[in-house]
Write a protein that holds these residues in place. Structure first.
Motif, short mmCIF file in Angstrom:
data_model
loop_
_atom_site.label_atom_id
_atom_site.label_comp_id
_atom_site.label_asym_id
_atom_site.label_seq_id
_atom_site.Cartn_x
_atom_site.Cartn_y
_atom_site.Cartn_z
N SER A 94 -80.28 -5.45 -38.43
CA SER A 94 -79.50 -4.46 -37.69
C SER A 94 -80.24 -4.09 -36.42
N GLY A 95 -79.47 -3.94 -35.33
CA GLY A 95 -80.07 -3.53 -34.07
C GLY A 95 -79.55 -4.37 -32.92
N GLY A 96 -80.04 -4.07 -31.74
CA GLY A 96 -79.61 -4.80 -30.55
C GLY A 96 -78.36 -4.20 -29.94
N CYS A 97 -77.99 -4.66 -28.79
CA CYS A 97 -76.86 -4.14 -28.02
C CYS A 97 -75.54 -4.24 -28.78
N SER A 98 -75.37 -5.33 -29.54
CA SER A 98 -74.09 -5.60 -30.18
C SER A 98 -74.06 -5.28 -31.68
N GLY A 99 -75.15 -4.77 -32.23
CA GLY A 99 -75.15 -4.36 -33.63
C GLY A 99 -76.04 -5.17 -34.55
N LEU A 100 -76.17 -6.47 -34.31
CA LEU A 100 -77.04 -7.33 -35.11
C LEU A 100 -77.91 -8.15 -34.17
N SER A 101 -79.15 -8.40 -34.57
CA SER A 101 -80.01 -9.23 -33.73
C SER A 101 -80.68 -10.31 -34.58
N TYR A 102 -81.11 -11.35 -33.92
CA TYR A 102 -81.71 -12.49 -34.58
C TYR A 102 -83.22 -12.28 -34.73
N GLU A 103 -83.77 -12.85 -35.80
CA GLU A 103 -85.21 -12.88 -36.02
C GLU A 103 -85.63 -14.33 -36.17
N LEU A 104 -86.78 -14.65 -35.64
CA LEU A 104 -87.30 -16.01 -35.73
C LEU A 104 -88.82 -15.89 -35.87
N LYS A 105 -89.38 -16.44 -36.96
CA LYS A 105 -90.82 -16.43 -37.15
C LYS A 105 -91.21 -17.60 -38.04
N PHE A 106 -92.50 -17.82 -38.16
CA PHE A 106 -92.99 -18.91 -38.99
C PHE A 106 -93.43 -18.35 -40.34
N ASP A 107 -93.34 -19.19 -41.36
CA ASP A 107 -93.66 -18.75 -42.72
C ASP A 107 -94.22 -19.93 -43.49
N LYS A 108 -95.08 -19.64 -44.46
CA LYS A 108 -95.67 -20.68 -45.29
C LYS A 108 -95.03 -20.75 -46.67
N ALA A 109 -94.22 -19.77 -47.02
CA ALA A 109 -93.68 -19.70 -48.38
C ALA A 109 -92.17 -19.49 -48.38
N VAL A 110 -91.53 -20.06 -49.39
CA VAL A 110 -90.09 -19.89 -49.61
C VAL A 110 -89.91 -18.90 -50.75
N GLU A 111 -89.08 -17.88 -50.53
CA GLU A 111 -88.77 -16.92 -51.58
C GLU A 111 -87.69 -17.49 -52.49
N GLU A 112 -87.58 -16.95 -53.68
CA GLU A 112 -86.64 -17.46 -54.67
C GLU A 112 -85.19 -17.43 -54.18
N THR A 113 -84.83 -16.43 -53.39
CA THR A 113 -83.44 -16.29 -52.95
C THR A 113 -83.17 -16.92 -51.57
#
Length: 109
Positions: A34-53
């Motif tokens: 949630s956030g940004g001018c239009s209500g939703l914003s994108y996130e992009l990052k690096f990760d080493k692990a996958v969560e179950e969901t």
């Protein structure tokens, strides 16, 4: 499914290496918050692990993980990279977005 353009692939691999991640074993985590001018914003990052969901995708040799909630907003999205005169950065071409802001970093459905 989330697709990755050739330019985005090259930039992702370069940034992952620069930040100590391995593009062959680590992931790009893409999400929506949630956030940004239009209500939703994108996130992009690096990760080493996958969560179950998490949903896991691979396109153009980039391994992508998306949390279950964000996946609903991102189906069919293409991650691109723009290095033009108007600035450079990752761009999300999201067919689900009905409206985007001028900077392209937020959207609404």
């Amino acid at each position: 499914m989330i697709k990755v353009s050739e330019k985005a692939k090259q930039k992702v691999i370069a940034l992952m290496t620069e930040e100590g991640y391995d593009s062959g074993t680590d992931y790009v985590r893409v999400g929506v918050k949630s956030g940004g001018c239009s209500g939703l914003s994108y996130e992009l990052k690096f990760d080493k692990a996958v969560e179950e969901t998490d949903k896991l995708f691979e396109d153009n040799q980039v391994r992508i993980i998306v949390d279950k909630k964000s996946f609903l907003y991102l189906v069919g999205t293409t991650l691109e990279y723009s290095g033009g005169l108007n600035g450079k950065g990752f761009v999300f071409n999201n067919p689900n977005a009905q409206r985007t802001c001028g900077c392209g970093e937020s959207f609404s459905l």
